[in-house]
Design an enzyme around this catalytic site. Structure first.
Site, short mmCIF file in Angstrom:
data_model
loop_
_atom_site.label_atom_id
_atom_site.label_comp_id
_atom_site.label_asym_id
_atom_site.label_seq_id
_atom_site.Cartn_x
_atom_site.Cartn_y
_atom_site.Cartn_z
N TYR A 290 0.84 -1.21 0.00
CA TYR A 290 0.00 0.00 0.00
C TYR A 290 0.87 1.25 0.00
O TYR A 290 1.62 1.52 0.94
CB TYR A 290 -0.90 -0.02 1.22
CG TYR A 290 -2.14 0.85 1.09
CD1 TYR A 290 -3.33 0.30 0.64
CD2 TYR A 290 -2.12 2.19 1.43
CE1 TYR A 290 -4.48 1.08 0.52
CE2 TYR A 290 -3.26 2.98 1.32
CZ TYR A 290 -4.44 2.42 0.86
OH TYR A 290 -5.57 3.19 0.75
N TYR A 340 -5.19 5.08 -8.00
CA TYR A 340 -5.54 4.77 -6.61
C TYR A 340 -6.98 4.29 -6.55
O TYR A 340 -7.91 5.07 -6.68
CB TYR A 340 -5.36 6.02 -5.75
CG TYR A 340 -5.63 5.83 -4.28
CD1 TYR A 340 -4.78 5.04 -3.51
CD2 TYR A 340 -6.70 6.45 -3.65
CE1 TYR A 340 -5.00 4.88 -2.15
CE2 TYR A 340 -6.92 6.29 -2.29
CZ TYR A 340 -6.07 5.51 -1.55
OH TYR A 340 -6.29 5.35 -0.21
#
Length: 390
Positions: A290, A340
């Protein structure tokens, strides 16, 4: 460690993945994005919509819940659904919970999705979006300490002061991931960058520059979770879910906060995750970590055991996370360069790598992948998956 009541290692699998294009303005609703991604994932698996008996998502008031997606897809009676409130920290927990539902027979085929118009519409956490409802915010807002770049910047600075981590380490990660994105036709940002380009970028919140921050993106991504046995009869090579872990609860911002801000919730989660899979860091061939900010990758490399605490920056600088390094990281370009979609596109990329379908960015011989969620800053929780080629 609490006793595991159910060992579901390799019992379930990801049988399909689906995307919409990643753009700066989708021109459609998040409901439309969600439906398109779900249908694309089902097509990838070779399944019709009426095969779905479960839907799962996570959101922060910025997406389409299963209660809207199901009727839009003509699904009148789901056996199981999950509408998880939360940001990137719960992104992988959604897939883990879907795997549990399938493993226990609550559902047979669950599609996990995330749809977001983060560039053209609503985005959580911005200073212009009002103050989120959280007891801690009342102590931060008077100082303008609200948006994620401001919060992460403080943790990154603490790491720099304690361990000598440098801006150039953050920059090397951004450059490496952009090089990966250059080989990804889906990526929003494909033009290669240099370390000089990184250092010349404008400040966002020191020590973060523009290229340290993830892309605000319109798009959706979905994955199909079913039993490993059933997945073997479908269109694509199945990717087994060897471990799924989630948890947390201790905030860095208040209460019984840990003394060291350079240690994330991932450090506590990692042993449970590896134990469930029967594997360790050395067994991981590719990692999709992440990357809301460059620093989040560096600290997770440490907390998931790929290098010692404080050595994440030099580890990246050594080239270890490049495509030809010992641990290729964010092979699609990550949130910094691909786009994203709040965690789910990392899972989808891990699947592509383990299927051997990643094209120019394929890691040779990839058998085991780690995919991680937001590591526990801001919201004191995190989650992660270990996936394995069948």
């Amino acid at each position: 460690m609490p006793k595991r009541l159910l060992d579901f290692r390799d019992v379930t699998a990801i049988a399909g993945v689906g995307y919409t294009p990643f753009t700066k303005n989708s021109g459609v609703s998040t409901l439309t994005l969600a439906c398109r991604a779900v249908l694309a994932a089902l097509d990838d698996a070779g399944l019709p919509p009426d095969a779905v008996d479960g839907l799962a998502t996570h959101r922060v008031g910025d997406s389409a819940p299963p209660s809207l997606v199901a009727p839009a897809l003509g699904l009148p009676d789901l056996a199981w659904h999950l509408d998880q409130f939360g940001g990137g920290s719960v992104s992988h927990a959604v897939v883990g919970q879907a795997a549990l539902a399938v493993a226990t027979g609550m559902a047979e085929t669950v599609v996990c999705y995330r749809a977001i118009n983060a560039r053209s519409e609503f985005r959580m956490g911005g200073t212009g979006r009002g103050v989120p409802v959280s007891p801690e915010v009342q102590y931060q807002a008077p100082y303008g300490y609200v948006a994620p770049p401001q919060q992460y910047a403080m943790y990154a600075r603490a790491h720099m002061l304690r361990y000598g981590t440098k801006e150039e380490h953050f920059g090397r990660l951004a450059v490496t991931q952009r090089a990966n994105a250059a080989k990804n036709p889906r990526a929003l940002m494909r033009t290669p960058i240099t370390l000089d380009d990184y250092l010349a970028a404008r400040w966002i919140a020191e020590p973060f520059r523009l290229l340290d921050c993830c892309l605000e993106t319109d798009g959706a991504c979905a994955v199909v979770v079913t039993t490993a046995e059933r997945a073997r009869d479908l269109r694509r090579h199945p990717v087994l879910i060897s471990a799924a872990a989630w948890g947390g609860g201790t905030s860095h911002l208040s209460g019984t906060a840990p003394a060291d801000p350079t240690v994330t919730a991932a450090a506590a989660l990692a042993p449970r995750l590896y134990a469930q899979a029967g594997l360790g860091p050395r067994d991981v061939d590719v990692a999709e970590i992440y990357d809301c900010f460059t620093y989040s990758v560096i600290v997770q490399l440490e907390d998931y055991g790929f290098c010692a605490k404080g050595e994440g920056g030099p580890y990246v600088d050594s080239g270890a996370t490049a495509m030809d390094g010992e641990l290729p990281v964010n092979t699609h370009g990550g949130f910094l360069s691909e786009g994203y979609v709040h965690g789910v596109n990392h899972i989808a990329e891990a699947v592509a790598q383990l299927r051997g379908e990643a094209g120019e960015r394929q890691v040779p011989g990839a058998e085991v992948a780690l995919s991680t969620a937001q590591p526990g800053y801001i919201l004191p929780a995190t989650s992660a998956l270990i996936l394995r080629r069948s």
